[in-house]
Design an enzyme around this catalytic site. Structure first.
Site, PDB file in Angstrom:
ATOM      1  N   ASP A 188      -4.063 -13.125   3.719  1.00 39.84           N
ATOM      2  CA  ASP A 188      -4.930 -12.532   4.433  1.00 39.84           C
ATOM      3  C   ASP A 188      -6.808 -12.445   3.885  1.00 39.84           C
ATOM      4  O   ASP A 188      -7.456 -12.624   3.862  1.00 39.84           O
ATOM      5  CB  ASP A 188      -6.125 -10.629   4.587  1.00 39.84           C
ATOM      6  CG  ASP A 188      -4.492  -9.939   3.148  1.00 39.84           C
ATOM      7  OD1 ASP A 188      -4.559 -10.374   2.282  1.00 39.84           O
ATOM      8  OD2 ASP A 188      -4.674  -8.972   3.795  1.00 39.84           O
ATOM      9  N   HIS A 195       0.471  -1.147  -0.197  1.00 35.70           N
ATOM     10  CA  HIS A 195       0.213   0.047   0.056  1.00 35.70           C
ATOM     11  C   HIS A 195       1.008   1.502  -0.280  1.00 35.70           C
ATOM     12  O   HIS A 195       0.672   2.226  -0.320  1.00 35.70           O
ATOM     13  CB  HIS A 195      -0.739   0.402   1.094  1.00 35.70           C
ATOM     14  CG  HIS A 195      -2.163  -1.101   1.249  1.00 35.70           C
ATOM     15  ND1 HIS A 195      -2.977  -1.056   0.380  1.00 35.70           N
ATOM     16  CD2 HIS A 195      -2.176  -1.911   2.176  1.00 35.70           C
ATOM     17  CE1 HIS A 195      -4.304  -1.713   0.559  1.00 35.70           C
ATOM     18  NE2 HIS A 195      -3.402  -2.319   1.697  1.00 35.70           N
ATOM     19  N   HIS A 203      -6.354  -7.454  -0.795  1.00 31.08           N
ATOM     20  CA  HIS A 203      -6.259  -5.468  -1.085  1.00 31.08           C
ATOM     21  C   HIS A 203      -5.695  -5.225  -1.993  1.00 31.08           C
ATOM     22  O   HIS A 203      -4.165  -6.507  -2.504  1.00 31.08           O
ATOM     23  CB  HIS A 203      -5.973  -4.723   0.114  1.00 31.08           C
ATOM     24  CG  HIS A 203      -6.280  -5.513   1.651  1.00 31.08           C
ATOM     25  ND1 HIS A 203      -5.673  -5.939   2.480  1.00 31.08           N
ATOM     26  CD2 HIS A 203      -7.777  -5.159   2.249  1.00 31.08           C
ATOM     27  CE1 HIS A 203      -7.420  -6.414   3.155  1.00 31.08           C
ATOM     28  NE2 HIS A 203      -7.762  -5.035   3.475  1.00 31.08           N
ATOM     29  N   ASP A 257      -2.694 -10.620  -2.335  1.00 32.24           N
ATOM     30  CA  ASP A 257      -3.397 -10.222  -1.190  1.00 32.24           C
ATOM     31  C   ASP A 257      -4.684  -9.945  -1.243  1.00 32.24           C
ATOM     32  O   ASP A 257      -5.230  -9.266  -2.591  1.00 32.24           O
ATOM     33  CB  ASP A 257      -2.282  -8.929  -0.566  1.00 32.24           C
ATOM     34  CG  ASP A 257      -2.843  -8.660   0.797  1.00 32.24           C
ATOM     35  OD1 ASP A 257      -2.417  -8.655   1.672  1.00 32.24           O
ATOM     36  OD2 ASP A 257      -4.209  -7.356   0.954  1.00 32.24           O
TER      37      ASP A 257
END
Length: 651
Positions: A286, A153, A195, A193
């Site tokens: 995740d 991120h 996200h 991931d």
């Protein structure tokens, strides 16, 4: 659809005869990054500790080469991050920041800082650099960097989402720009991931040397990091156009069969064309089953299959770098499955008998359509009959034209095999509509629109489905596709303005908002459509790109009475949408007039610059002009002057 048996037995036997040299990087000092007062947090030191313990207990560590973690040098980190950001991270753990640390952390999105943050962050970036360096120059076949804090991120000048330095982006840039002697000219980055890897995407947005592939929960823009950047239409820019591939899930619960479908239908065909020299995986776990944040359900077997398919490329030169993953049992078992694959070259024992969601096919089709001009292997459209577990054998449709490259016979064969066996889970069938639809279908309201929906053809996309010129994305339409019963025009004493800087539907440029606070000196043109309250709910849902399942209404009769009394009503299920505030504008013929806009708090954010004010793009502005002109409210020149005036006035 995929199983361990899918992998060529001869190749597997040959691989087993050669001992694979797999590197592992782990350093307990990365655990010193923790919450300031030791309060619980999902991104905790135990995430990496439990992975290391699980690998050690399974005897895997003894079969690998354990690498020493080194702090990254500033000159390498500066390939991705600004000097200001590097200086901040380097000094944040020093004594002089003791009293400022929490205040600085609060300026970022989902970040905590403590005395161990600087060292851990430098070690994380340095560990991934060390891993890719050793694999790229041939000392190791593959490696796994068990690092924290995560990185995907982190952007050039901003920490966010638990990430401070973008470990994977720094390592990829290091190979491309600092080690030409290794001969690494093309890098594939796979981010699985849950996200979206917004920071990595931005780092290589215009760079054709890096193919960035991210599969993630998107929820129509409502899932973290909750921007349009994770949309499938974000494909890169300039020389990097086509080298950014996003696969955005519409909801949670996606698991092995959904990811296998994306691997077989999108990723693997494109990787064959791209032919990378090395692969780096942003290995967040995740999306694993039982993760408290992800809401998806990949099994350890699923991760092992995904990784095994990638090992067929780049001579097996693969580096995994840990990103997210917050269920300690899931992250440990998934990591162990991946290291087993790196050592043995094949998936762990397992199976997956479920089918992908119907929405997975819909997303796959959208991604293929957006990327097919750049990758011939994606130019073969999927047939409409690929709809259920009873679908007949898949037909491939020739989607090429005179101006587009044809997919080769070899590529068609590669795509056909996994698709022939693909079955789609449409979910439970239920032909009974929710009772609220019939009830609200009997209630009329005026929907007042001041933006692109003033153009009748554009508004009908929300009712009938489809899209008009200038739109980059189709609308799903309402369940009740009856046209408006009546159309009327009025002016209201509210300020029209344009804000935000990009939408999936219209691309770059601002879109229209109405200040919810009235002012007698303002006058906004509004087109009013008499529709049912049921249809208004469907318009609300589409306008806010919501993942809400509509089993209950967003805006019912009680909400209608409430908004008539208090003038505005913010809808909690749509909080991440831009138009979640319903505004009552009065009545016309005893029928309430409703519109949707931003909240009062958002107005202050627009004024302060936290949310950008920006003139509309050409296509969006044209939709307003057509609405005003076809509605006989203004001439074209007057309409453009009206838009220019709204764009230039200060709030």
């Amino acid at each position: 659809m995929s199983s361990a048996a899918d992998f060529d037995a001869d190749a597997t036997n040959a691989d087993a005869a050669v001992r694979r040299r797999v590197g592992l990087v782990y350093d307990e000092r990365m655990c010193e990054h923790d919450t300031p007062d030791g309060e619980p947090h999902v991104e905790c030191p135990d995430r990496v500790r439990v992975i290391w313990k699980t690998l050690r207990d399974a005897g895997v560590v003894d079969r690998c080469v354990v690498l020493s973690a080194q702090e990254a040098e500033d000159k390498y980190i500066s390939l991705i991050h600004s000097k200001r950001h590097v200086d901040l991270v380097r000094s944040i753990s020093s004594k002089k920041f003791d009293s400022k640390r929490n205040r600085i952390a609060s300026r970022f999105n989902s970040i905590y800082l403590n005395k161990g943050t600087s060292k851990a962050t430098y070690l994380a970036a340095g560990s991934v650099i060390e891993a890719v360096d050793r694999v790229a120059k041939g000392d190791l076949n593959s490696a796994f960097a068990i690092v924290r804090p995560p990185g995907h991120h982190a952007e050039q000048d901003e920490a966010m989402g638990f990430c401070l330095f973008n470990n994977v982006a720094v390592a990829a840039s290091y190979l491309l720009n600092e080690r030409p002697e290794y001969g690494i000219q093309k890098i594939l980055i796979v981010d699985w991931d849950v996200h979206h890897g917004n920071g990595t995407q931005k780092a290589f947005w215009k760079d054709p040397r890096v193919l960035f592939f991210s599969v993630h929960r998107y929820d129509f823009g409502c899932y973290y990091p909750a921007t349009d950047a994770g949309s499938h239409v974000m494909i890169g820019e300039g020389p990097g156009k086509g080298y950014n591939i996003n696969v955005p899930w519409e909801h949670g619960r996606c698991g092995d069969p959904d990811y296998f479908a994306v691997w077989d239908i999108i990723l693997i065909p494109v990787v064959k064309e791209f032919n990378p020299d090395i692969i780096i995986v942003s290995a967040g776990f995740d999306a694993a089953i039982n993760d408290p944040l992800g809401g998806c359900c990949i099994t350890p077997y699923g991760y092992s299959v995904m990784l095994s398919k990638l090992m067929k490329f780049a001579q097996g030169k693969i580096v995994l770098a840990l990103e997210g993953g917050y269920n300690l049992k899931s992250v440990a078992s998934s990591a162990l499955a991946c290291v087993d694959v790196l050592l043995d070259g094949k998936p762990i024992v397992g199976s997956s008998k479920a089918y992908p969601y119907e929405s997975t096919l819909r997303v796959i089709e959208s991604v293929r359509k957006a990327l097919s001009p750049y990758w011939p292997s994606l130019a073969v459209a999927l047939a409409e009959n690929l709809k259920s577990d009873k679908a007949p054998p898949l037909e491939l449709i020739d989607g090429s034209s005179d101006s587009e490259p044809e997919a080769s016979a070899e590529l068609l064969e590669d795509i056909m095999k996994p698709l022939l066996d693909l079955k789609i889970n449409e979910g439970p069938k239920d032909d009974v509509l929710p009772i609220w639809r019939s009830e609200l279908g009997k209630v009329d309201v005026w929907y007042a629109t001041y933006g692109s929906n003033m153009w009748n053809s554009r508004f009908l996309c929300y009712i009938e489905g489809g899209q008009v010129d200038g739109m980059k994305k189709r609308c799903s339409g309402s369940l009740d596709k009856s046209p408006p019963k009546e159309i009327a025009w009025k002016k209201f004493p509210h300020r029209l303005f344009f804000g935000r800087d990009y939408t999936v539907t219209w691309g770059p440029g601002g879109v229209a908002f109405l200040n919810p606070r009235s002012n007698s000196t303002d006058a906004a043109h509004v087109c009013m459509y008499k529709i049912t309250l049921e249809q208004f709910n469907d318009v609300l849902h589409q306008e806010n790109i919501s993942s809400y399942d509509m089993s209950t209404p967003l805006f019912d009769k009680d909400a209608l009475a409430k908004v008539a009394n208090q003038q505005t009503l913010s809808l909690e299920p749509l909080k991440c949408g831009w138009y979640h505030n319903v505004l009552f504008l009065g009545e016309e013929g005893s029928i309430p007039i409703l519109t949707m806009t931003c909240e009062f708090d958002d107005i202050e954010k627009f004024r302060s610059g936290k949310i950008p004010l920006l003139a509309p793009g050409v296509e969006y502005a044209n939709s307003l002009v057509r609405g005003l002109v076809e509605g006989k409210q203004l001439t074209e020149a007057e309409a453009r002057a009206y838009i220019d005036d709204a764009s230039s006035k200060l709030l």
